[in-house]
Design a protein around this motif. Structure first.
Motif, PDB file in Angstrom:
ATOM      1  N   ALA A  52       0.818  -1.214   0.000  1.00 37.56           N
ATOM      2  CA  ALA A  52       0.000   0.000   0.000  1.00 37.56           C
ATOM      3  C   ALA A  52       0.854   1.267   0.000  1.00 37.56           C
ATOM      4  CB  ALA A  52      -0.937  -0.002   1.212  1.00 37.56           C
ATOM      5  N   HIS A  53       2.076   1.162   0.558  1.00 37.08           N
ATOM      6  CA  HIS A  53       2.951   2.339   0.673  1.00 37.08           C
ATOM      7  C   HIS A  53       4.377   1.953   0.268  1.00 37.08           C
ATOM      8  CE1 HIS A  53      -0.062   4.801   2.828  1.00 37.08           C
ATOM      9  NE2 HIS A  53      -0.453   3.632   3.313  1.00 37.08           N
ATOM     10  N   PRO A  54       4.574   1.566  -0.995  1.00 34.66           N
ATOM     11  CA  PRO A  54       5.904   1.065  -1.389  1.00 34.66           C
ATOM     12  C   PRO A  54       7.008   2.108  -1.305  1.00 34.66           C
ATOM     13  CG  PRO A  54       4.481   1.346  -3.311  1.00 34.66           C
ATOM     14  CD  PRO A  54       3.611   1.519  -2.102  1.00 34.66           C
ATOM     15  N   ARG A  55       6.712   3.353  -1.667  1.00 37.46           N
ATOM     16  CA  ARG A  55       7.761   4.372  -1.635  1.00 37.46           C
ATOM     17  C   ARG A  55       8.253   4.591  -0.204  1.00 37.46           C
ATOM     18  NH1 ARG A  55       9.692   8.353  -4.801  1.00 37.46           N
ATOM     19  NH2 ARG A  55       8.145   7.953  -6.435  1.00 37.46           N
ATOM     20  N   GLU A  56       7.324   4.710   0.735  1.00 41.13           N
ATOM     21  CA  GLU A  56       7.704   4.968   2.123  1.00 41.13           C
ATOM     22  C   GLU A  56       8.353   3.748   2.768  1.00 41.13           C
ATOM     23  OE1 GLU A  56       4.736   5.423   0.823  1.00 41.13           O
ATOM     24  OE2 GLU A  56       3.998   7.446   1.216  1.00 41.13           O
ATOM     25  N   MET A  57       7.877   2.555   2.412  1.00 42.12           N
ATOM     26  CA  MET A  57       8.354   1.337   3.070  1.00 42.12           C
ATOM     27  C   MET A  57       9.649   0.812   2.485  1.00 42.12           C
ATOM     28  SD  MET A  57       6.460   0.239   5.656  1.00 42.12           S
ATOM     29  CE  MET A  57       6.406  -1.554   5.724  1.00 42.12           C
ATOM     30  N   ILE A  58       9.713   0.700   1.142  1.00 38.02           N
ATOM     31  CA  ILE A  58      10.880   0.057   0.529  1.00 38.02           C
ATOM     32  C   ILE A  58      11.554   0.923  -0.532  1.00 38.02           C
ATOM     33  CG2 ILE A  58       9.993  -2.251   1.029  1.00 38.02           C
ATOM     34  CD1 ILE A  58       9.213  -2.465  -1.944  1.00 38.02           C
ATOM     35  N   GLY A  59      11.172   2.198  -0.620  1.00 38.74           N
ATOM     36  CA  GLY A  59      11.843   3.127  -1.524  1.00 38.74           C
ATOM     37  C   GLY A  59      11.658   2.816  -2.988  1.00 38.74           C
ATOM     38  N   ALA A  60      10.501   2.299  -3.357  1.00 36.79           N
ATOM     39  CA  ALA A  60      10.237   1.917  -4.742  1.00 36.79           C
ATOM     40  C   ALA A  60       8.829   2.344  -5.133  1.00 36.79           C
ATOM     41  CB  ALA A  60      10.396   0.409  -4.918  1.00 36.79           C
ATOM     42  N   GLU A  61       8.576   2.363  -6.433  1.00 39.14           N
ATOM     43  CA  GLU A  61       7.256   2.745  -6.923  1.00 39.14           C
ATOM     44  C   GLU A  61       6.221   1.651  -6.697  1.00 39.14           C
ATOM     45  OE1 GLU A  61       6.367   5.756  -8.005  1.00 39.14           O
ATOM     46  OE2 GLU A  61       8.410   6.366  -7.479  1.00 39.14           O
ATOM     47  N   TRP A  62       6.678   0.424  -6.582  1.00 40.86           N
ATOM     48  CA  TRP A  62       5.751  -0.686  -6.339  1.00 40.86           C
ATOM     49  C   TRP A  62       6.463  -1.733  -5.491  1.00 40.86           C
ATOM     50  CZ3 TRP A  62       7.090  -5.576  -8.083  1.00 40.86           C
ATOM     51  CH2 TRP A  62       8.157  -5.621  -8.985  1.00 40.86           C
ATOM     52  N   ALA A  63       5.664  -2.537  -4.809  1.00 41.07           N
ATOM     53  CA  ALA A  63       6.206  -3.613  -3.978  1.00 41.07           C
ATOM     54  C   ALA A  63       5.842  -4.953  -4.607  1.00 41.07           C
ATOM     55  CB  ALA A  63       5.643  -3.530  -2.560  1.00 41.07           C
ATOM     56  N   PRO A  64       6.709  -5.960  -4.478  1.00 41.34           N
ATOM     57  CA  PRO A  64       6.417  -7.267  -5.078  1.00 41.34           C
ATOM     58  C   PRO A  64       5.209  -7.931  -4.429  1.00 41.34           C
ATOM     59  CG  PRO A  64       8.340  -7.402  -3.661  1.00 41.34           C
ATOM     60  CD  PRO A  64       7.995  -5.945  -3.766  1.00 41.34           C
ATOM     61  N   GLU A  65       4.670  -8.902  -5.128  1.00 43.23           N
ATOM     62  CA  GLU A  65       3.529  -9.648  -4.621  1.00 43.23           C
ATOM     63  C   GLU A  65       3.847 -10.294  -3.273  1.00 43.23           C
ATOM     64  OE1 GLU A  65       0.763 -13.469  -5.990  1.00 43.23           O
ATOM     65  OE2 GLU A  65       2.048 -12.439  -7.439  1.00 43.23           O
ATOM     66  N   ARG A  66       5.117 -10.641  -3.063  1.00 45.54           N
ATOM     67  CA  ARG A  66       5.561 -11.172  -1.780  1.00 45.54           C
ATOM     68  C   ARG A  66       6.903 -10.537  -1.431  1.00 45.54           C
ATOM     69  NH1 ARG A  66       7.063 -17.405  -1.222  1.00 45.54           N
ATOM     70  NH2 ARG A  66       5.028 -17.611  -2.244  1.00 45.54           N
ATOM     71  N   TYR A  67       6.986  -9.935  -0.236  1.00 43.13           N
ATOM     72  CA  TYR A  67       8.261  -9.366   0.183  1.00 43.13           C
ATOM     73  C   TYR A  67       9.294 -10.483   0.213  1.00 43.13           C
ATOM     74  CZ  TYR A  67      11.566  -6.486   2.803  1.00 43.13           C
ATOM     75  OH  TYR A  67      12.683  -5.774   3.187  1.00 43.13           O
ATOM     76  N   PRO A  68      10.489 -10.274  -0.374  1.00 42.12           N
ATOM     77  CA  PRO A  68      11.394 -11.399  -0.651  1.00 42.12           C
ATOM     78  C   PRO A  68      12.122 -12.008   0.548  1.00 42.12           C
ATOM     79  CG  PRO A  68      11.805  -9.525  -2.122  1.00 42.12           C
ATOM     80  CD  PRO A  68      10.939  -9.032  -1.016  1.00 42.12           C
ATOM     81  N   ILE A  69      12.064 -11.364   1.723  1.00 41.08           N
ATOM     82  CA  ILE A  69      12.842 -11.818   2.887  1.00 41.08           C
ATOM     83  C   ILE A  69      11.910 -12.342   3.969  1.00 41.08           C
ATOM     84  CG2 ILE A  69      14.414 -11.071   4.731  1.00 41.08           C
ATOM     85  CD1 ILE A  69      15.416  -8.904   2.803  1.00 41.08           C
ATOM     86  N   LEU A  70      12.382 -13.377   4.652  1.00 37.59           N
ATOM     87  CA  LEU A  70      11.671 -13.916   5.818  1.00 37.59           C
ATOM     88  C   LEU A  70      12.696 -14.037   6.949  1.00 37.59           C
ATOM     89  CD1 LEU A  70       9.192 -16.948   5.607  1.00 37.59           C
ATOM     90  CD2 LEU A  70      10.425 -16.361   7.674  1.00 37.59           C
ATOM     91  N   VAL A  71      12.366 -13.499   8.116  1.00 31.48           N
ATOM     92  CA  VAL A  71      13.252 -13.540   9.276  1.00 31.48           C
ATOM     93  C   VAL A  71      12.566 -14.349  10.379  1.00 31.48           C
ATOM     94  CG1 VAL A  71      14.474 -12.201  11.032  1.00 31.48           C
ATOM     95  CG2 VAL A  71      14.277 -11.306   8.697  1.00 31.48           C
TER      96      VAL A  71
END
Length: 342
Positions: free
Chosen positions: A77-96
């Motif tokens: 919903a907020h890719p620029r603020e969260m990950i510095g991009a215009e769009w976010a992937p369907e699944r965030y690539p990292i799992l911790v």
């Protein structure tokens, strides 16, 4: 979706993990890290601290206006603020994750992205690494083989219950960093607790389960198809030591642990009672911080975030580098993860 204030993305975002019951799980996630899994889950082996995987998403916590949202939904919903991009992937690539092995895990292996694409496997491949939070005296990890073997030798050893004769075992202690690329045959053994950083995948092929009852499914042929059977390819274990100063005039230490195809991992130490005005833990694509030793306070212009062992937070891309103060007795150590996928 509610309208979220802009300053939400100028401070750390606390996370509520997904808890995963496992037959080998213990009590340390609760006793050592203060996790609170629902009692009805029984033996919990894993807390998925930051996850956008459909098998176990994590949620925004604390008193944030976004509390209760899935982490991945907030990023999309907020890719620029969260990950510095215009769009976010369907699944965030990292799992911790945090993992507590009271008993040994199966001997297992994970495939690569290339194998998953080629075979049409629905999940991603899995590259992972572990920071060892706790290891009992004499604890070991199984990594790779003692000598180069062929698939038929492995099949025979499994059938005869003597696979462990072929496997390589190494001593471990708290503070070790272990890299496990796809194809590495491995097993976390009893008396171990780790912080695991991995691709967002839940694909595991079991080779051997130590005669555990009730029996679980093995995936011998798939495992052998993706496994690297050459011990020369097993990465060495790295011991990074305790929390120490970088030099006579420097209360902090920054160490690069891994710079891989999917994520980068660094370690940030701050000595007991130390403080820095700008801790190098925020990144232009957002970052994940995991408290792996000690405690302290992360601080900004108009906020403070207490940190304790076991905490995991997401630092949005829109957030400036925060200040950090370490507990006067313990100091603090953070493992910082950044996504580097394009």
């Amino acid at each position: 979706m509610p309208l979220l204030p802009e300053d939400l993305f100028h401070r750390p975002i606390p996370l509520v993990p997904h808890f995963s019951p496992r037959p080998w799980g213990g009590e340390r996630l609760k006793s050592a890290l203060g996790k609170r899994p629902p009692p009805e889950l029984g033996r919990v082996g894993e807390s998925w601290e930051l996850s956008d995987h459909p098998d176990g998403p994590s949620f925004v916590g604390g008193d944030s206006p976004a509390a209760g949202m899935r982490f991945g939904d907030l990023a999309r919903a907020h890719p620029r603020e969260m990950i510095g991009a215009e769009w976010a992937p369907e699944r965030y690539p990292i799992l911790v994750k945090c993992i507590d092995a009271a008993e040994r895990l199966s001997v297992q292996v994970h495939p690569s992205d290339e194998w998953c694409r080629r075979t049409g496997h629905p999940d991603r491949g899995k590259s992972e690494c572990w920071y060892v939070l706790h290891a009992d005296p004499g604890a070991q990890v199984q990594l790779g083989f003692r000598a180069k073997v062929d698939p038929e030798a492995v099949r025979s050893a499994i059938a005869e219950g003597r696979l462990s004769d072929l496997l390589a075992f190494f001593p471990i202690s708290a503070g070790d960093f272990i890299t496990i690329p796809p194809g590495t045959v491995h097993a976390m053994l009893e008396g171990t607790m780790v912080c695991e950083i991995q691709q967002s995948s839940n694909t595991t092929f079991r080779l051997f389960d130590w005669g555990r009852e009730p029996r679980r499914e093995l995936h011998i042929e798939q495992a052998l198809e993706v496994a690297n059977l050459d011990p020369e390819c097993t990465p060495p274990i790295r011991h990074v030591g305790g929390v120490t100063r970088a030099g006579d005039d420097a209360p902090s230490r920054l160490v690069t642990l891994l710079r891989g195809e999917h994520f980068g991992v660094t370690l940030f130490d701050l000595i007991p009672g130390g403080s820095v005005g700008q801790a190098d833990v925020a990144g232009p694509r957002g970052s994940v911080i995991s408290v792996v030793h000690g405690s302290g306070i992360l601080c900004g212009r108009d906020w403070e975030q207490p940190l304790k062992l076991g905490d995991t937070l997401f630092l949005p891309a829109a957030m400036r580098s925060p200040g950090l103060e370490a507990d006067p007795q313990s100091g603090i150590r953070l493992v910082v993860t950044e996504c580097v996928e394009g």
